[in-house]
Write a protein that holds these residues in place. Structure first.
Motif, PDB file in Angstrom:
ATOM      1  N   GLN A   1       0.869  -1.183   0.000  1.00  0.00           N
ATOM      2  CA  GLN A   1       0.000   0.000   0.000  1.00  0.00           C
ATOM      3  C   GLN A   1       0.907   1.235   0.000  1.00  0.00           C
ATOM      4  OE1 GLN A   1      -3.446  -0.631   0.188  1.00  0.00           O
ATOM      5  NE2 GLN A   1      -2.991  -2.811   0.220  1.00  0.00           N
ATOM      6  N   LEU A   2       1.064   1.857  -1.178  1.00  0.00           N
ATOM      7  CA  LEU A   2       2.054   2.923  -1.364  1.00  0.00           C
ATOM      8  C   LEU A   2       1.352   4.219  -1.767  1.00  0.00           C
ATOM      9  CD1 LEU A   2       5.099   3.695  -1.552  1.00  0.00           C
ATOM     10  CD2 LEU A   2       4.985   3.069  -3.968  1.00  0.00           C
ATOM     11  N   ALA A   3       1.394   5.222  -0.883  1.00  0.00           N
ATOM     12  CA  ALA A   3       0.766   6.523  -1.152  1.00  0.00           C
ATOM     13  C   ALA A   3       1.821   7.525  -1.593  1.00  0.00           C
ATOM     14  CB  ALA A   3       0.041   7.034   0.085  1.00  0.00           C
ATOM     15  N   ILE A   4       1.492   8.315  -2.620  1.00  0.00           N
ATOM     16  CA  ILE A   4       2.365   9.382  -3.104  1.00  0.00           C
ATOM     17  C   ILE A   4       1.752  10.706  -2.667  1.00  0.00           C
ATOM     18  CG2 ILE A   4       3.574  10.325  -5.098  1.00  0.00           C
ATOM     19  CD1 ILE A   4       4.109   7.358  -4.697  1.00  0.00           C
ATOM     20  N   VAL A   5       2.465  11.475  -1.850  1.00  0.00           N
ATOM     21  CA  VAL A   5       1.921  12.725  -1.314  1.00  0.00           C
ATOM     22  C   VAL A   5       2.892  13.867  -1.602  1.00  0.00           C
ATOM     23  CG1 VAL A   5       0.722  11.467   0.525  1.00  0.00           C
ATOM     24  CG2 VAL A   5       2.948  12.500   0.987  1.00  0.00           C
ATOM     25  N   GLY A   6       2.404  15.087  -1.411  1.00  0.00           N
ATOM     26  CA  GLY A   6       3.258  16.254  -1.606  1.00  0.00           C
ATOM     27  C   GLY A   6       2.429  17.496  -1.854  1.00  0.00           C
ATOM     28  N   ARG A   7       3.129  18.600  -2.089  1.00  0.00           N
ATOM     29  CA  ARG A   7       2.441  19.847  -2.391  1.00  0.00           C
ATOM     30  C   ARG A   7       1.853  19.803  -3.807  1.00  0.00           C
ATOM     31  NH1 ARG A   7       6.299  23.538  -2.844  1.00  0.00           N
ATOM     32  NH2 ARG A   7       8.046  22.199  -2.310  1.00  0.00           N
ATOM     33  N   PRO A   8       0.921  20.723  -4.145  1.00  0.00           N
ATOM     34  CA  PRO A   8       0.364  20.734  -5.509  1.00  0.00           C
ATOM     35  C   PRO A   8       1.456  20.922  -6.558  1.00  0.00           C
ATOM     36  CG  PRO A   8      -0.964  22.102  -4.038  1.00  0.00           C
ATOM     37  CD  PRO A   8       0.270  21.715  -3.268  1.00  0.00           C
TER      38      PRO A   8
ATOM     39  N   ALA B   1      -5.792   8.749   3.144  1.00  0.00           N
ATOM     40  CA  ALA B   1      -4.939   7.878   2.326  1.00  0.00           C
ATOM     41  C   ALA B   1      -3.646   7.544   3.062  1.00  0.00           C
ATOM     42  CB  ALA B   1      -4.638   8.546   0.985  1.00  0.00           C
ATOM     43  N   ILE B   2      -3.077   8.526   3.765  1.00  0.00           N
ATOM     44  CA  ILE B   2      -1.870   8.280   4.564  1.00  0.00           C
ATOM     45  C   ILE B   2      -2.166   7.267   5.665  1.00  0.00           C
ATOM     46  CG2 ILE B   2      -0.265   9.355   6.210  1.00  0.00           C
ATOM     47  CD1 ILE B   2      -0.453  11.910   4.486  1.00  0.00           C
ATOM     48  N   ASP B   3      -3.332   7.408   6.299  1.00  0.00           N
ATOM     49  CA  ASP B   3      -3.698   6.492   7.380  1.00  0.00           C
ATOM     50  C   ASP B   3      -3.767   5.043   6.908  1.00  0.00           C
ATOM     51  OD1 ASP B   3      -3.890   8.705   8.946  1.00  0.00           O
ATOM     52  OD2 ASP B   3      -6.083   8.793   8.969  1.00  0.00           O
ATOM     53  N   PHE B   4      -4.215   4.825   5.665  1.00  0.00           N
ATOM     54  CA  PHE B   4      -4.398   3.463   5.162  1.00  0.00           C
ATOM     55  C   PHE B   4      -3.166   2.934   4.433  1.00  0.00           C
ATOM     56  CE2 PHE B   4      -8.871   4.612   5.748  1.00  0.00           C
ATOM     57  CZ  PHE B   4      -9.339   3.464   6.379  1.00  0.00           C
ATOM     58  N   ALA B   5      -2.148   3.764   4.228  1.00  0.00           N
ATOM     59  CA  ALA B   5      -0.944   3.332   3.529  1.00  0.00           C
ATOM     60  C   ALA B   5      -0.015   2.572   4.465  1.00  0.00           C
ATOM     61  CB  ALA B   5      -0.216   4.539   2.933  1.00  0.00           C
ATOM     62  N   GLU B   6       0.904   1.819   3.878  1.00  0.00           N
ATOM     63  CA  GLU B   6       1.996   1.192   4.631  1.00  0.00           C
ATOM     64  C   GLU B   6       3.256   2.039   4.504  1.00  0.00           C
ATOM     65  OE1 GLU B   6       0.958  -3.531   4.238  1.00  0.00           O
ATOM     66  OE2 GLU B   6       1.806  -2.536   2.494  1.00  0.00           O
ATOM     67  N   VAL B   7       3.536   2.468   3.280  1.00  0.00           N
ATOM     68  CA  VAL B   7       4.698   3.315   3.005  1.00  0.00           C
ATOM     69  C   VAL B   7       4.201   4.560   2.284  1.00  0.00           C
ATOM     70  CG1 VAL B   7       6.947   3.479   1.867  1.00  0.00           C
ATOM     71  CG2 VAL B   7       6.182   1.284   2.824  1.00  0.00           C
ATOM     72  N   VAL B   8       4.760   5.725   2.629  1.00  0.00           N
ATOM     73  CA  VAL B   8       4.375   6.989   2.007  1.00  0.00           C
ATOM     74  C   VAL B   8       5.606   7.602   1.353  1.00  0.00           C
ATOM     75  CG1 VAL B   8       3.481   9.315   2.401  1.00  0.00           C
ATOM     76  CG2 VAL B   8       2.521   7.378   3.668  1.00  0.00           C
ATOM     77  N   VAL B   9       5.486   7.943   0.071  1.00  0.00           N
ATOM     78  CA  VAL B   9       6.536   8.678  -0.629  1.00  0.00           C
ATOM     79  C   VAL B   9       6.153  10.154  -0.641  1.00  0.00           C
ATOM     80  CG1 VAL B   9       7.677   9.075  -2.838  1.00  0.00           C
ATOM     81  CG2 VAL B   9       7.224   6.741  -2.081  1.00  0.00           C
ATOM     82  N   LEU B  10       6.976  10.980  -0.010  1.00  0.00           N
ATOM     83  CA  LEU B  10       6.777  12.430  -0.046  1.00  0.00           C
ATOM     84  C   LEU B  10       7.568  12.971  -1.230  1.00  0.00           C
ATOM     85  CD1 LEU B  10       5.919  15.194   0.943  1.00  0.00           C
ATOM     86  CD2 LEU B  10       7.757  15.104   2.639  1.00  0.00           C
ATOM     87  N   LEU B  11       6.839  13.487  -2.224  1.00  0.00           N
ATOM     88  CA  LEU B  11       7.463  13.958  -3.456  1.00  0.00           C
ATOM     89  C   LEU B  11       7.759  15.447  -3.343  1.00  0.00           C
ATOM     90  CD1 LEU B  11       8.139  12.413  -6.081  1.00  0.00           C
ATOM     91  CD2 LEU B  11       6.091  13.409  -7.097  1.00  0.00           C
ATOM     92  N   LEU B  12       9.035  15.798  -3.490  1.00  0.00           N
ATOM     93  CA  LEU B  12       9.460  17.198  -3.488  1.00  0.00           C
ATOM     94  C   LEU B  12       9.682  17.665  -4.920  1.00  0.00           C
ATOM     95  CD1 LEU B  12      12.154  17.168  -0.640  1.00  0.00           C
ATOM     96  CD2 LEU B  12       9.669  17.326  -0.427  1.00  0.00           C
ATOM     97  N   ASP B  13       9.601  18.958  -5.124  1.00  0.00           N
ATOM     98  CA  ASP B  13       9.856  19.573  -6.430  1.00  0.00           C
ATOM     99  C   ASP B  13      11.281  20.115  -6.422  1.00  0.00           C
ATOM    100  OD1 ASP B  13      10.023  21.194  -8.688  1.00  0.00           O
ATOM    101  OD2 ASP B  13       7.931  21.834  -8.546  1.00  0.00           O
ATOM    102  N   ALA B  14      12.159  19.535  -7.250  1.00  0.00           N
ATOM    103  CA  ALA B  14      13.568  19.950  -7.253  1.00  0.00           C
ATOM    104  C   ALA B  14      13.733  21.401  -7.664  1.00  0.00           C
ATOM    105  CB  ALA B  14      14.373  19.048  -8.195  1.00  0.00           C
ATOM    106  N   THR B  15      12.776  21.951  -8.401  1.00  0.00           N
ATOM    107  CA  THR B  15      12.888  23.351  -8.824  1.00  0.00           C
ATOM    108  C   THR B  15      12.512  24.322  -7.709  1.00  0.00           C
ATOM    109  OG1 THR B  15      10.621  23.430  -9.679  1.00  0.00           O
ATOM    110  CG2 THR B  15      12.339  22.672 -11.182  1.00  0.00           C
TER     111      THR B  15
ATOM    112  N   ASN C   1      11.660  15.045  -7.039  1.00  0.00           N
ATOM    113  CA  ASN C   1      11.242  14.913  -8.432  1.00  0.00           C
ATOM    114  C   ASN C   1      11.804  16.046  -9.293  1.00  0.00           C
ATOM    115  OD1 ASN C   1       9.858  13.832 -10.631  1.00  0.00           O
ATOM    116  ND2 ASN C   1       8.007  14.996 -10.201  1.00  0.00           N
ATOM    117  N   LYS C   2      11.665  15.879 -10.604  1.00  0.00           N
ATOM    118  CA  LYS C   2      12.132  16.847 -11.612  1.00  0.00           C
ATOM    119  C   LYS C   2      13.650  16.993 -11.547  1.00  0.00           C
ATOM    120  CE  LYS C   2       7.690  19.249 -11.162  1.00  0.00           C
ATOM    121  NZ  LYS C   2       6.987  20.544 -10.992  1.00  0.00           N
ATOM    122  N   TRP C   3      14.330  15.887 -11.227  1.00  0.00           N
ATOM    123  CA  TRP C   3      15.792  15.910 -11.103  1.00  0.00           C
ATOM    124  C   TRP C   3      16.451  16.185 -12.445  1.00  0.00           C
ATOM    125  CZ3 TRP C   3      18.043  16.635  -6.758  1.00  0.00           C
ATOM    126  CH2 TRP C   3      19.414  16.407  -6.609  1.00  0.00           C
ATOM    127  N   ASP C   4      15.749  15.881 -13.547  1.00  0.00           N
ATOM    128  CA  ASP C   4      16.304  16.101 -14.887  1.00  0.00           C
ATOM    129  C   ASP C   4      16.453  17.589 -15.216  1.00  0.00           C
ATOM    130  OD1 ASP C   4      13.456  15.775 -14.682  1.00  0.00           O
ATOM    131  OD2 ASP C   4      13.318  16.104 -16.837  1.00  0.00           O
TER     132      ASP C   4
END
Length: 457
Positions: free
Chosen positions: A181-188, A268-282, A308-311
């Motif tokens: 159960q993998l949730a992807i979270v972060g700012r808009p 969604a965070i409550d029901f996840a097992e692992v949470v990926v917090l996605l940051l914006d590299a810019t 993210n956006k490491w490219d």
């Protein structure tokens, strides 16, 4: 494998209300304004003894494919393509509209069976619509009220020929081959939906330059092929990917719909097992990112940071080191959280991110035998005995693991209420370091042993 049933119709006819009724939970966002649903959301539905996968879709609108409504319509078309049967919902109070007629023509041109559903029939004004619905060329409609549960027996009879006789898959949530159960979270606009689309290899989620496109938390079942598995039998790993709405600062969240979206992300965070917090590299690491990370840890979920956006990142090396240093300072309660550089656009680092997620779940799921745990405990206490406030010694007797998911321990002793926070952290960090729990949240509670003479004179 359960059959899929797609709910289709124009905006604001009650599709999400019907979805919630069939899954038995209020998990799809519902509001009076049209166009709340944008991505297709799936759930396990049950109608009496029928079990099936139900798919809620965005309101069908005749717009250019490059626009946001056009991209939403493409998701509806994809939902129909994968469905065993479609529920075409119209509004009984509003009557048959020109857009209903257009949708009916599109559905008749497909090779999918269609059940016409006339919703909101709890008032007398819906009686004319029930007869007018024959003009859509889809046969007799099923009259229901999704909000009040009317007509569910008739809907059951209409669905039964298409979904009866299928078995629901079951699994042990703690088994190594259980879906992650993998949730992807972060700012808009951090790229959460784009990242999931890249993993899936298809435009499963609506994306675009507009911030805040995702409103519902969307769960998608998927199989990842691990290119370098530690166990060849686990090369194909099942994952439930959960896309979530962006979380802005609380002070900026004013609209009711955005408040509902943020609450949905927290669930969604409550029901996840692992949470990926996605940051914006810019944009680097902001205070709101730390707030989200802190919430994940407080809920006891394993956390991974993906930049993210490491490219397109500038001064990548200094950016990476700066983010790691800021995380160590801002998340002092949990050191060593994995930090990875990824690109949702190119796919860079996504396999490493998923491998780290499975490793984090393994630690989060870990149980230690009582014998091994207490041998460690005796050595830790002997190496650094607890203090003696006021000249009276604090005696710690033994420790036990109360649960996993997240790992939770109980230490028994006397006068534990006087144990300083520094010593509690010493034991907590030792468990995490010495017993293989890594950077997952570990909880430790302290209880005093009962005094057999406490109630005697």
């Amino acid at each position: 494998m359960l059959p899929s049933v797609a709910i289709i119709g124009r905006p604001n006819v009650g599709k999400s209300t019907l979805f919630n009724r069939l899954v038995g939970k209020k998990i799809a966002l519902v509001d009076d304004q049209p166009g709340v649903t944008r991505d297709r959301r799936e759930g396990d539905a049950k109608l009496f003894d029928l079990k099936f996968r139900i798919v809620d879709t965005a309101g069908y609108e005749d717009e250019d494919a490059a626009t946001l409504p056009g991209r939403m319509r493409q998701q509806t078309e994809a939902a129909l393509a994968g469905a065993a049967v479609a529920l075409f919902v119209i509004d009984g109070r509003a009557g048959v509209t020109p857009l209903d007629e257009e949708i009916a023509r599109w559905l008749r041109s497909s090779d999918k069976p269609v059940i016409l559903v006339i919703n909101k029939v709890e008032g007398k004004q819906a009686e004319d619509t029930i007869y007018d619905a024959f003009s859509l060329g889809l046969g007799e409609g099923v009259a229901i009220s999704a909000e009040h549960g009317q007509g569910m027996a008739d809907l059951f009879e209409a669905l039964m020929p298409y979904v009866d006789g299928f078995e629901e898959e079951s699994y042990d949530v703690e088994a190594p081959d259980a879906p992650l159960q993998l949730a992807i979270v972060g700012r808009p606009n951090a790229g959460k939906s784009t990242l999931i689309n890249k993993l899936l290899g298809e435009n499963r989620l609506v994306t675009g330059p507009e911030a805040g496109i995702t409103r519902d938390s969307i769960a998608i079942d998927w199989v990842w092929h691990d290119p370098n598995p530690s166990d060849p039998e686990l090369a194909d790993r099942r994952i439930k990917l959960i896309d979530t709405a962006g979380m802005r600062k609380r002070a900026r969240v004013q609209e009711k719909l955005e408040k509902l979206s943020v609450a949905d992300t927290r669930r969604a965070i409550d029901f996840a097992e692992v949470v990926v917090l996605l940051l914006d590299a810019t944009k680097g690491l902001e205070h709101q990112d730390l707030k989200i990370a802190d919430h994940v840890i407080e809920e006891g979920r394993a956390l991974i940071i993906a930049i993210n956006k490491w490219d397109v990142a500038e001064n990548a090396s200094s950016l990476f080191n700066g983010i790691k240093a800021a995380l160590d300072e801002g998340l002092s309660q949990l050191k060593g959280v994995p930090v990875l550089a990824v690109s949702a656009a190119t796919g860079k680092g996504l396999d490493q991110m998923l491998k780290a997620a499975f490793e984090a779940r393994e630690s989060w799921n870990r149980r230690v035998s009582t014998g091994q745990l207490n041998r460690w405990f005796e050595e830790a206490v002997a190496a650094n005995p607890p203090p003696a406030p006021g000249g009276r010694r604090i005696k710690l007797r033994y420790v036990t693991q109360a649960r996993n998911r997240p790992p939770t321990f109980i230490v028994f002793g006397n006068r534990v209420d006087q144990l300083p926070d520094s010593y509690r952290r010493y034991l907590l960090n030792g468990i995490r370091r010495d017993l293989g729990f890594g950077a997952v949240p570990v909880r430790m509670n302290f209880r005093s042993s009962k005094n057999p003479f406490a109630t005697k004179d």
